[in-house]
Write a protein that holds these residues in place. Sequence first.
Motif, PDB file in Angstrom:
ATOM      1  N   ALA A  36      45.204 -17.141  60.316  1.00 45.03           N
ATOM      2  CA  ALA A  36      46.382 -17.973  60.572  1.00 45.03           C
ATOM      3  C   ALA A  36      47.553 -17.118  61.052  1.00 45.03           C
ATOM      4  CB  ALA A  36      46.763 -18.743  59.301  1.00 45.03           C
ATOM      5  N   TYR A  37      47.778 -15.986  60.382  1.00 47.30           N
ATOM      6  CA  TYR A  37      48.865 -15.088  60.788  1.00 47.30           C
ATOM      7  C   TYR A  37      48.638 -14.560  62.208  1.00 47.30           C
ATOM      8  CZ  TYR A  37      51.174 -14.815  56.174  1.00 47.30           C
ATOM      9  OH  TYR A  37      51.865 -15.083  55.019  1.00 47.30           O
ATOM     10  N   ALA A  38      47.389 -14.227  62.521  1.00 51.55           N
ATOM     11  CA  ALA A  38      47.074 -13.738  63.871  1.00 51.55           C
ATOM     12  C   ALA A  38      47.383 -14.806  64.915  1.00 51.55           C
ATOM     13  CB  ALA A  38      45.610 -13.313  63.950  1.00 51.55           C
ATOM     14  N   GLU A  39      47.064 -16.049  64.599  1.00 58.58           N
ATOM     15  CA  GLU A  39      47.335 -17.148  65.528  1.00 58.58           C
ATOM     16  C   GLU A  39      48.840 -17.378  65.678  1.00 58.58           C
ATOM     17  OE1 GLU A  39      46.763 -20.155  68.263  1.00 58.58           O
ATOM     18  OE2 GLU A  39      45.411 -18.582  67.585  1.00 58.58           O
ATOM     19  N   LEU A  40      49.561 -17.325  64.576  1.00 61.82           N
ATOM     20  CA  LEU A  40      51.018 -17.476  64.636  1.00 61.82           C
ATOM     21  C   LEU A  40      51.653 -16.355  65.458  1.00 61.82           C
ATOM     22  CD1 LEU A  40      51.641 -18.545  60.942  1.00 61.82           C
ATOM     23  CD2 LEU A  40      52.211 -19.920  62.957  1.00 61.82           C
ATOM     24  N   GLU A  41      51.120 -15.156  65.311  1.00 61.60           N
ATOM     25  CA  GLU A  41      51.650 -14.023  66.087  1.00 61.60           C
ATOM     26  C   GLU A  41      51.317 -14.193  67.562  1.00 61.60           C
ATOM     27  OE1 GLU A  41      51.963  -9.176  65.928  1.00 61.60           O
ATOM     28  OE2 GLU A  41      50.693 -10.205  64.467  1.00 61.60           O
ATOM     29  N   ARG A  42      50.117 -14.653  67.851  1.00 66.59           N
ATOM     30  CA  ARG A  42      49.704 -14.877  69.241  1.00 66.59           C
ATOM     31  C   ARG A  42      50.615 -15.910  69.907  1.00 66.59           C
ATOM     32  NH1 ARG A  42      47.262 -18.205  72.395  1.00 66.59           N
ATOM     33  NH2 ARG A  42      46.781 -19.736  70.824  1.00 66.59           N
TER      34      ARG A  42
END
Length: 125
Positions: free
Chosen positions: A55-61
């Motif tokens: 989820a964090y990776a997607e938010l950062e992306r």
Amino acid sequence: MIIIDYKDRRPIYEQVVERFQELILKGVLEPDSQLPSVRNLAMDLSINPNTIQRAYAELERQGYIYSVKGKGSFISDNNHLVQCKKDEILLEVLQLVKEAKEIGITKEIFLSKVNEGFEEEGKDD
């Protein structure tokens, strides 16, 4: 802060992403404020840390958050994100207007429903 709906068919990480997006766009989470660590949030929600990491990776992306090596994840400046969301909503409104016209909904009826929606929103404030 984050509530998981286990009846929701969407993956848990998508629910986490959506909830953080809402909190960021509404200004509940201030720019440059730190998010909970992956491990802490996973423990709080009783889910796998890999799910939070995804989820964090997607938010950062998507530009909602940024990472600082060794420090954690932080909320990005959201002015651009808020404007993008507003533009997206206004495009949806244009599409709704087009569909409404095609099936014979008048401008007056459409606008009265829009006004009704804004008045209902004002009651919550």
